[in-house]
Motif scaffolding. Structure first.
Motif, mmCIF file in Angstrom:
data_model
loop_
_atom_site.group_PDB
_atom_site.id
_atom_site.type_symbol
_atom_site.label_atom_id
_atom_site.label_comp_id
_atom_site.label_asym_id
_atom_site.label_seq_id
_atom_site.Cartn_x
_atom_site.Cartn_y
_atom_site.Cartn_z
ATOM 1 N N THR A 125 0.833 -1.208 0.000
ATOM 2 C CA THR A 125 0.000 0.000 0.000
ATOM 3 C C THR A 125 0.867 1.258 0.000
ATOM 4 O O THR A 125 0.578 2.229 -0.713
ATOM 5 C CB THR A 125 -0.927 -0.007 1.224
ATOM 6 O OG1 THR A 125 -1.737 -1.193 1.201
ATOM 7 C CG2 THR A 125 -1.823 1.219 1.234
ATOM 8 N N LEU A 126 1.925 1.248 0.777
ATOM 9 C CA LEU A 126 2.837 2.395 0.788
ATOM 10 C C LEU A 126 3.503 2.565 -0.570
ATOM 11 O O LEU A 126 3.666 3.695 -1.065
ATOM 12 C CB LEU A 126 3.886 2.198 1.881
ATOM 13 C CG LEU A 126 4.783 3.390 2.199
ATOM 14 C CD1 LEU A 126 3.965 4.577 2.668
ATOM 15 C CD2 LEU A 126 5.811 3.006 3.261
ATOM 16 N N LEU A 127 3.875 1.454 -1.186
ATOM 17 C CA LEU A 127 4.490 1.524 -2.510
ATOM 18 C C LEU A 127 3.476 1.922 -3.583
ATOM 19 O O LEU A 127 3.854 2.465 -4.626
ATOM 20 C CB LEU A 127 5.128 0.171 -2.850
ATOM 21 C CG LEU A 127 6.371 -0.163 -2.016
ATOM 22 C CD1 LEU A 127 6.774 -1.613 -2.217
ATOM 23 C CD2 LEU A 127 7.525 0.767 -2.377
ATOM 24 N N LEU A 128 2.202 1.651 -3.343
ATOM 25 C CA LEU A 128 1.155 2.133 -4.244
ATOM 26 C C LEU A 128 1.157 3.661 -4.272
ATOM 27 O O LEU A 128 1.058 4.280 -5.345
ATOM 28 C CB LEU A 128 -0.205 1.611 -3.783
ATOM 29 C CG LEU A 128 -1.425 2.167 -4.525
ATOM 30 C CD1 LEU A 128 -1.546 1.515 -5.895
ATOM 31 C CD2 LEU A 128 -2.698 1.936 -3.720
ATOM 32 N N LEU A 129 1.276 4.267 -3.095
ATOM 33 C CA LEU A 129 1.318 5.734 -3.031
ATOM 34 C C LEU A 129 2.537 6.277 -3.759
ATOM 35 O O LEU A 129 2.457 7.295 -4.457
ATOM 36 C CB LEU A 129 1.328 6.186 -1.567
ATOM 37 C CG LEU A 129 0.178 5.683 -0.688
ATOM 38 C CD1 LEU A 129 0.325 6.231 0.727
ATOM 39 C CD2 LEU A 129 -1.173 6.065 -1.278
ATOM 40 N N ARG A 130 3.658 5.601 -3.606
ATOM 41 C CA ARG A 130 4.867 6.042 -4.317
ATOM 42 C C ARG A 130 4.695 5.909 -5.816
ATOM 43 O O ARG A 130 5.163 6.749 -6.596
ATOM 44 C CB ARG A 130 6.083 5.235 -3.845
ATOM 45 C CG ARG A 130 7.400 5.806 -4.340
ATOM 46 C CD ARG A 130 8.572 4.953 -3.950
ATOM 47 N NE ARG A 130 8.652 3.740 -4.756
ATOM 48 C CZ ARG A 130 9.700 2.910 -4.790
ATOM 49 N NH1 ARG A 130 10.746 3.162 -4.045
ATOM 50 N NH2 ARG A 130 9.689 1.838 -5.533
ATOM 51 N N GLY A 131 4.020 4.827 -6.236
ATOM 52 C CA GLY A 131 3.798 4.655 -7.662
ATOM 53 C C GLY A 131 2.926 5.744 -8.247
ATOM 54 O O GLY A 131 3.175 6.232 -9.362
ATOM 55 N N VAL A 132 1.912 6.159 -7.497
ATOM 56 C CA VAL A 132 1.052 7.246 -7.974
ATOM 57 C C VAL A 132 1.835 8.546 -8.090
ATOM 58 O O VAL A 132 1.655 9.329 -9.029
ATOM 59 C CB VAL A 132 -0.154 7.412 -7.028
ATOM 60 C CG1 VAL A 132 -0.971 8.649 -7.391
ATOM 61 C CG2 VAL A 132 -1.047 6.169 -7.084
ATOM 62 N N GLU A 133 2.726 8.794 -7.145
ATOM 63 C CA GLU A 133 3.477 10.050 -7.123
ATOM 64 C C GLU A 133 4.616 10.066 -8.141
ATOM 65 O O GLU A 133 4.830 11.063 -8.831
ATOM 66 C CB GLU A 133 4.051 10.274 -5.727
ATOM 67 C CG GLU A 133 2.996 10.506 -4.651
ATOM 68 C CD GLU A 133 3.600 10.548 -3.257
ATOM 69 O OE1 GLU A 133 4.836 10.368 -3.149
ATOM 70 O OE2 GLU A 133 2.853 10.752 -2.288
ATOM 71 N N ARG A 134 5.358 8.948 -8.239
ATOM 72 C CA ARG A 134 6.594 8.936 -9.017
ATOM 73 C C ARG A 134 6.545 8.061 -10.269
ATOM 74 O O ARG A 134 7.450 8.114 -11.089
ATOM 75 C CB ARG A 134 7.760 8.474 -8.148
ATOM 76 C CG ARG A 134 7.927 9.267 -6.852
ATOM 77 C CD ARG A 134 9.070 8.716 -6.042
ATOM 78 N NE ARG A 134 9.178 9.341 -4.722
ATOM 79 C CZ ARG A 134 10.051 8.998 -3.800
ATOM 80 N NH1 ARG A 134 10.912 8.007 -4.057
ATOM 81 N NH2 ARG A 134 10.070 9.602 -2.628
ATOM 82 N N LYS A 264 -8.042 16.184 -7.988
ATOM 83 C CA LYS A 264 -8.046 15.059 -8.914
ATOM 84 C C LYS A 264 -6.654 14.456 -9.043
ATOM 85 O O LYS A 264 -5.668 15.161 -9.211
ATOM 86 C CB LYS A 264 -8.539 15.531 -10.289
ATOM 87 C CG LYS A 264 -8.657 14.398 -11.288
ATOM 88 C CD LYS A 264 -9.237 14.880 -12.590
ATOM 89 C CE LYS A 264 -9.360 13.724 -13.580
ATOM 90 N NZ LYS A 264 -9.929 14.166 -14.860
ATOM 91 N N GLY A 265 -6.609 13.114 -8.945
ATOM 92 C CA GLY A 265 -5.342 12.402 -9.023
ATOM 93 C C GLY A 265 -4.640 12.259 -7.690
ATOM 94 O O GLY A 265 -3.593 11.620 -7.619
ATOM 95 N N GLN A 266 -5.211 12.839 -6.612
ATOM 96 C CA GLN A 266 -4.591 12.777 -5.292
ATOM 97 C C GLN A 266 -5.276 11.699 -4.466
ATOM 98 O O GLN A 266 -6.481 11.732 -4.247
ATOM 99 C CB GLN A 266 -4.711 14.132 -4.585
ATOM 100 C CG GLN A 266 -4.039 14.162 -3.218
ATOM 101 C CD GLN A 266 -2.533 14.157 -3.349
ATOM 102 O OE1 GLN A 266 -1.985 14.766 -4.270
ATOM 103 N NE2 GLN A 266 -1.868 13.481 -2.425
ATOM 104 N N VAL A 267 -4.501 10.707 -4.004
ATOM 105 C CA VAL A 267 -5.043 9.643 -3.159
ATOM 106 C C VAL A 267 -5.249 10.191 -1.756
ATOM 107 O O VAL A 267 -4.377 10.862 -1.205
ATOM 108 C CB VAL A 267 -4.089 8.435 -3.128
ATOM 109 C CG1 VAL A 267 -4.659 7.325 -2.256
ATOM 110 C CG2 VAL A 267 -3.851 7.911 -4.540
ATOM 111 N N THR A 268 -6.412 9.914 -1.168
ATOM 112 C CA THR A 268 -6.728 10.410 0.172
ATOM 113 C C THR A 268 -6.662 9.275 1.186
ATOM 114 O O THR A 268 -6.672 8.090 0.824
ATOM 115 C CB THR A 268 -8.121 11.037 0.203
ATOM 116 O OG1 THR A 268 -9.102 10.022 -0.074
ATOM 117 C CG2 THR A 268 -8.236 12.156 -0.816
ATOM 118 N N LEU A 269 -6.628 9.654 2.461
ATOM 119 C CA LEU A 269 -6.562 8.663 3.524
ATOM 120 C C LEU A 269 -7.804 7.780 3.542
ATOM 121 O O LEU A 269 -7.711 6.548 3.597
ATOM 122 C CB LEU A 269 -6.396 9.366 4.871
ATOM 123 C CG LEU A 269 -6.298 8.458 6.107
ATOM 124 C CD1 LEU A 269 -5.098 7.545 6.015
ATOM 125 C CD2 LEU A 269 -6.221 9.289 7.375
#
Length: 551
Positions: A125-134, A264-269
């Protein structure tokens, strides 16, 4: 989490699933490879991992240490996800709430893969956030793939992650990168799915989930005691509603968990936590309604991580509301940009005369600004509230360290057997899986004769060995005057009849040709002595020799 995980980790006994891990991990890797082709394919990678761990020291404490480490890592990752998607104190609260959850503590002290799977899911899940950002997805695919091979039902988190991306309305390039990584994981998992599907008989004992099942899982996720449950559930709902408002964007003066306002495009908690806590259990429960049941709460332990994230988000929302209702702190004692007054600078002369003097920005001295004590106070109050959770549930946490709280206690069964069994005695296991006690604690049965065992488990590639056919059971028992039986109470009481002909043959012989000479009951297992009754011919006095003839 580390302190709670190590508290009572040496409880003095394994239950049957832990005992399977212990005895299988003690085999060689080729023997484990052969075993998983017949049973327990979903645990194959975990058995290999534990083979390496128990090679250092084979005892119950070492057996559970990987689970303790997995729970500690999962708590840290929950905190990191909360801090990244909201703010540091939200992450701190969420990580601590995860650590003090009784369900987490239970599986942190169990020699099975579930705590490690929870850590792997949170890492993914943490790496999912990194994938969305980078746009980097290889780490996500690798961690998720290994996690799914630790237990195949972890694959349901792919659906939760997909829903999170949908709620975030991410761009097409994000979908493309995530889809490639998730597709690679699914393809790598196909061999396990094919093999484990052929082993579905192992979970034939499961029952279809009901409404009570859903309510029970909610209790485990949000709190077992009445007060903790309703408070945490209310905060989770508040956190979910705050996240929904954040996803729509916030108006001026409206509270948001993050400064982005859910653009838009920002993952929320809430967009990560809610799918995680709902989708995997929900899908598994629904699938269990129309097919052979597959749901057990420990299979979706990893979904619990979404609950403390929502509760912490709700706590942050409440804190924000309270702070808005009170005067702001940190207000300067003097205005930061006072208008320049005459005399602040000398009158300009010469060419500068007549020009308007530029305004001079004057900042208040640092000592004139009040420190934001209210922010620290809110964080400390949140920590105090979290500390009340384990205090409220302390009795449950303490009881969970008792071996009697597990489904069974093989150490207690072994002690009962060792009290009566003597060297050379015959032993029967009814059904064969009760042989697990002897495999976990062989010292209690040293020198005994296993009457119907044909090949041991490590040789036959099975968990409990292969027994002789039903037709040969009678000949093996013939001539035996007393036999010790380690049996499931339900079988001896007639509440359950095994389908295997060999098991029925053992039960029939005991009921027809033996009587009970004594027993010890330990939970669902009975250690019972059977003896053959004396026949009437053996009760008659021996005949006298013939009178000698007279000379």
């Amino acid at each position: 989490m580390l302190a709670l995980g190590l508290w009572g980790v040496d409880r003095g006994g394994m239950w049957r699933d832990e005992a399977v891990t212990f005895q299988v991990a003690g085999r060689t890797v080729p023997q484990i490879w052969r075993l998983v082709h017949g049973v327990d394919a979903v645990h194959g990678l975990y058995y290999v991992l534990m083979h390496a761990v128990l090679a250092v020291r084979a005892d119950e404490v070492v057996l559970r240490l990987p689970s303790v480490a997995g729970a500690v890592l999962a708590a840290a990752l929950v905190a990191e996800v909360g801090a990244r998607l909201a703010r540091p104190r939200v992450g701190l609260w969420a990580g601590l709430l995860y650590a003090v959850n009784p369900m987490v503590g239970h599986y942190a002290q169990e020699g099975r893969s579930y705590a490690l799977v929870a850590a792997g899911v949170m890492g993914a899940t943490l790496l999912l956030l990194r994938g969305v950002e980078r746009g980097a997805w290889w780490g996500y695919g690798l961690v998720l793939g290994v996690t799914c091979w630790l237990h195949e039902f972890a694959v349901l988190v792919v659906l939760a992650h997909g829903l999170s991306l949908t709620l975030a309305r991410v761009r097409r390039r994000v979908w493309r990168g995530w889809g490639c990584a998730a597709g690679a994981v699914l393809l790598s998992l196909l061999p396990m799915v094919v093999v484990s599907r052929a082993q579905a008989a192992q979970v034939a004992w499961l029952r279809r989930p009901t409404g009570e099942t859903v309510a029970g899982l909610a209790r485990q996720f949000f709190g077992t005691s009445e007060g903790v449950y309703w408070v945490c559930l209310g905060l989770a709902v508040a956190g979910l509603l705050a996240g929904a408002a954040e996803g729509r964007g916030t108006r001026r003066g409206e509270f948001a968990l993050t400064e982005t306002g859910g653009r838009k495009g920002q993952v929320t908690l809430a967009g990560v936590a809610a799918p995680l806590v709902v989708v995997p259990p929900g899908v598994l429960m629904l699938a269990s309604q129309s097919s052979p049941p597959l749901y057990v709460d420990r299979y979706v332990l990893y979904a619990l991580a979404g609950a403390p994230l929502l509760v912490a988000a709700g706590g942050e929302w409440v804190t924000g509301v309270v702070e808005r209702l009170r005067p702001r702190e940190g207000t300067p004692l003097a205005p930061p940009n006072p208008r320049p007054h005459r005399g602040d600078r000398p009158e300009a002369v010469g060419p500068e005369a007549g020009r308007k003097a530029p305004e001079v920005e004057r900042k208040a001295p640092v000592s004139a600004v009040r420190p934001p004590l209210r922010t620290y106070s809110a964080t400390l109050l949140g920590l105090l509230a979290v500390a009340l959770v384990p205090l409220q549930q302390f009795s449950l946490l303490q009881q969970d360290r008792d071996p009697a709280r597990r489904p069974d206690d093989l150490a207690a069964i072994a002690r009962a057997a060792a009290y009566g069994v003597r060297k050379g005695d015959a032993v029967l296991y009814l059904p064969a899986y009760t042989r697990n006690t002897e495999l976990a604690y062989p010292g209690a049965f040293r020198g005994t004769r296993d009457l119907v065992l044909a090949r041991t488990g490590d040789v036959s590639g099975t968990l409990y060995g292969v027994e002789v056919p039903a037709a040969e059971v009678r000949s093996r028992v013939a001539g035996v005057q007393r036999v010790w039986v380690v049996a499931d109470r339900a079988v001896l009481a007639g509440r359950w009849t095994p389908r295997n002909p060999g098991e029925r043959a053992k039960l029939d012989l005991l009921q027809r040709e033996f009587t009970v000479g004594g027993e010890a009951v330990r939970g669902r297992t009975v250690v019972r002595l059977y003896v053959r009754p004396l026949s009437p011919a053996s009760l008659r006095p021996p005949s006298l020799p013939p009178r000698p003839a007279r000379w």
